[in-house]
Design an enzyme around this catalytic site. Structure first.
Site, PDB file in Angstrom:
ATOM      1  N   GLY A 139     -43.469   7.873  74.690  1.00 20.77           N
ATOM      2  CA  GLY A 139     -43.915   6.546  74.263  1.00 20.77           C
ATOM      3  C   GLY A 139     -42.897   5.874  73.354  1.00 20.77           C
ATOM      4  O   GLY A 139     -41.822   6.421  73.075  1.00 20.77           O
ATOM      5  N   PHE A 140     -43.259   4.710  72.885  1.00 18.45           N
ATOM      6  CA  PHE A 140     -42.389   3.910  72.011  1.00 18.45           C
ATOM      7  C   PHE A 140     -42.052   4.691  70.729  1.00 18.45           C
ATOM      8  O   PHE A 140     -40.886   5.035  70.478  1.00 18.45           O
ATOM      9  CB  PHE A 140     -43.123   2.588  71.719  1.00 18.45           C
ATOM     10  CG  PHE A 140     -42.601   1.788  70.562  1.00 18.45           C
ATOM     11  CD1 PHE A 140     -41.246   1.510  70.424  1.00 18.45           C
ATOM     12  CD2 PHE A 140     -43.492   1.269  69.624  1.00 18.45           C
ATOM     13  CE1 PHE A 140     -40.783   0.749  69.358  1.00 18.45           C
ATOM     14  CE2 PHE A 140     -43.035   0.500  68.563  1.00 18.45           C
ATOM     15  CZ  PHE A 140     -41.677   0.254  68.421  1.00 18.45           C
ATOM     16  N   THR A 171     -49.234   6.030  79.414  1.00 19.36           N
ATOM     17  CA  THR A 171     -48.700   4.719  78.996  1.00 19.36           C
ATOM     18  C   THR A 171     -47.219   4.819  78.655  1.00 19.36           C
ATOM     19  O   THR A 171     -46.571   3.805  78.446  1.00 19.36           O
ATOM     20  CB  THR A 171     -49.450   4.170  77.760  1.00 19.36           C
ATOM     21  OG1 THR A 171     -49.260   5.065  76.660  1.00 19.36           O
ATOM     22  CG2 THR A 171     -50.929   4.027  78.046  1.00 19.36           C
ATOM     23  N   SER A 200     -51.555   8.768  72.382  1.00 14.33           N
ATOM     24  CA  SER A 200     -52.738   7.911  72.521  1.00 14.33           C
ATOM     25  C   SER A 200     -52.289   6.575  73.094  1.00 14.33           C
ATOM     26  O   SER A 200     -51.266   6.035  72.647  1.00 14.33           O
ATOM     27  CB  SER A 200     -53.398   7.632  71.163  1.00 14.33           C
ATOM     28  OG  SER A 200     -54.404   6.639  71.306  1.00 14.33           O
ATOM     29  N   ALA A 259     -50.637  10.524  63.799  1.00 14.97           N
ATOM     30  CA  ALA A 259     -50.391   9.078  63.800  1.00 14.97           C
ATOM     31  C   ALA A 259     -51.720   8.341  63.836  1.00 14.97           C
ATOM     32  O   ALA A 259     -52.342   8.211  64.888  1.00 14.97           O
ATOM     33  CB  ALA A 259     -49.543   8.698  65.019  1.00 14.97           C
ATOM     34  N   TYR A 308     -60.712   2.685  70.722  1.00 17.11           N
ATOM     35  CA  TYR A 308     -59.491   3.044  69.988  1.00 17.11           C
ATOM     36  C   TYR A 308     -59.808   3.324  68.520  1.00 17.11           C
ATOM     37  O   TYR A 308     -59.482   4.397  67.996  1.00 17.11           O
ATOM     38  CB  TYR A 308     -58.488   1.900  70.106  1.00 17.11           C
ATOM     39  CG  TYR A 308     -57.137   2.156  69.473  1.00 17.11           C
ATOM     40  CD1 TYR A 308     -56.273   3.120  69.980  1.00 17.11           C
ATOM     41  CD2 TYR A 308     -56.720   1.410  68.367  1.00 17.11           C
ATOM     42  CE1 TYR A 308     -55.029   3.340  69.406  1.00 17.11           C
ATOM     43  CE2 TYR A 308     -55.472   1.622  67.791  1.00 17.11           C
ATOM     44  CZ  TYR A 308     -54.627   2.584  68.312  1.00 17.11           C
ATOM     45  OH  TYR A 308     -53.393   2.798  67.738  1.00 17.11           O
ATOM     46  N   THR A 311     -45.932  -2.072  64.515  1.00 16.51           N
ATOM     47  CA  THR A 311     -44.516  -1.725  64.523  1.00 16.51           C
ATOM     48  C   THR A 311     -43.905  -2.216  65.829  1.00 16.51           C
ATOM     49  O   THR A 311     -44.571  -2.247  66.855  1.00 16.51           O
ATOM     50  CB  THR A 311     -44.353  -0.203  64.373  1.00 16.51           C
ATOM     51  OG1 THR A 311     -44.970   0.193  63.143  1.00 16.51           O
ATOM     52  CG2 THR A 311     -42.900   0.212  64.343  1.00 16.51           C
TER      53      THR A 311
END
Ligand SMILES: NC(=O)c1ccc[n+]([C@@H]2O[C@H](COP(=O)([O-])OP(=O)(O)OC[C@H]3O[C@@H](n4cnc5c(N)ncnc54)[C@H](O)[C@@H]3O)[C@@H](O)[C@H]2O)c1
Length: 314
Positions: free
Chosen positions: A13-14, A38, A77, A116, A147, A177
């Site tokens: 992920g990012f 994702t 997530s 996180a 969420y 972010t």
């Protein structure tokens, strides 16, 4: 920190991929785990020749044991409103079963654990700016609840493993972010605006644009997270940039950085969209000596090339 073996979930992920880069740069061995729901392997392709990095495609809602690890960073997530709305049940599961599985793993190997969490735990806050001691104002049955409540359950689980099992845990509450590798079409403010501006399409604002957000550049966030992982703080710590921008001001910054002539259009506000968000970072300042360094304009400039290539390859 001495050289350790570190498990990062959500590694494709990012944020997870930037965390892997930072941990590898510190000399650690990193095992990246992700089910690619994702995330995208493009975010970690550059690590394929790195001997200290290994990738495991794995859904963390199923128990798994990759062998001894010294530290677990649990970042898996769906995170954007578009993704967690599409993957509502999966989001609830990764924030419950997935968190428990990774806590059990950390317990088995007596590893450190950092989770996180998110500013969404504060919901639509009545306290401004948000301090860690504020319990939040969350709608438990609204569309965002898959969420928000999963993240709140995860915090409860992390604290329980700390209290009942003495696990060496950390909780970071991450505020908005952005930066390179942020999914281009995931509905988050910065990615939406950057892509729309670069395509010369109208910038869509939900509501009248007076709602505020704070935007943290990714390198600042990762710096704060690494500091927290090395601290002895078990209670949640906000990491985010306290510079508060209205959505309208943010849209104008994006237009300035991209040089776009796109117009700004107003759309109806979705339900439960928080009116204000700004971290109180006193704890991070005091406990970690941490402070964000990159202002919005500079962060957008640093992200421009990435979004340009996303538009080019879309
Ligand atoms: N980016 C932000 O501004 C922000 C703000 C607050 C909190 N966070 C949290 O930080 C973490 C990372 O967010 P991001 O922005 O990098 O999102 P992202 O979607 O880019 O990354 C999340 C990663 O988790 C993986 N994943 C999802 N479910 C999984 C499962 N069951 N098993 C294994 N992997 C799974 C996805 O494939 C993806 O690669 C998330 O936990 C998110 O809630 C992010």
């Amino acid at each position: 920190m001495a050289s350790h073996t570190i498990l990062v979930t959500g590694a494709a992920g990012f944020l997870g991929s930037h965390l892997c880069d930072a941990l590898l740069a510190e000399g650690h061995t990193v095992l990246g785990v992700d089910n690619l729901s994702t995330g995208n392997t493009a975010n970690i392709d550059h690590l394929s020749a790195e001997p200290r990095f290994r990738f495991l495609e794995q859904d963390i809602t199923r128990a798994f044991d990759p062998g001894r690890v010294d530290y677990v960073f649990n970042f898996a997530s769906p995170a954007s409103p578009v993704d967690y709305t599409r993957l509502g049940i999966e989001t609830l599961l990764v924030g419950s079963a997935g968190t428990i599985n990774t806590l059990d793993l950390a317990r088995k190997y007596n590893a450190g654990y950092l989770h996180a969490s998110t500013s969404e735990c504060y919901g639509d806050p009545e306290v401004h700016p948000q301090v860690e001691t504020y319990w939040g104002n969350v709608n438990p049955i609204g569309p965002r609840s898959v969420y928000d409540e999963a993240k709140r359950f995860s915090e409860a689980a992390v604290m329980a493993y700390h209290r009942y099992h003495g696990l060496n845990t950390r909780l970071v509450r991450i505020f908005n972010t952005y930066g390179p590798r942020l999914q281009a079409s995931d509905g988050r403010v910065i990615s939406n605006f950057m892509i729309q501006a670069l395509r010369e399409e109208p910038l869509t604002i939900y509501g009248d644009g007076s709602q505020t957000r704070s935007f943290c550049y990714v390198s600042d966030l990762i710096d704060g997270i690494l500091r927290l992982s090395r601290s002895n703080e078990h209670l949640p710590v906000n990491i985010g940039n306290p510079d508060e921008w209205t959505i309208l001001e943010c849209a104008r910054e994006v237009l300035a950085v991209t040089g776009s002539r796109s117009e700004i259009v107003l759309m109806p506000l979705p339900p439960d969209d928080p009116a204000r968000r700004r971290p109180d970072i006193t704890r991070a300042r005091t406990l970690l000596g941490w402070e964000p360094k990159i202002a919005l304009r500079e962060g957008l400039e640093r992200s421009l090339e990435y979004f340009r290539s996303s538009v080019a390859f879309a």
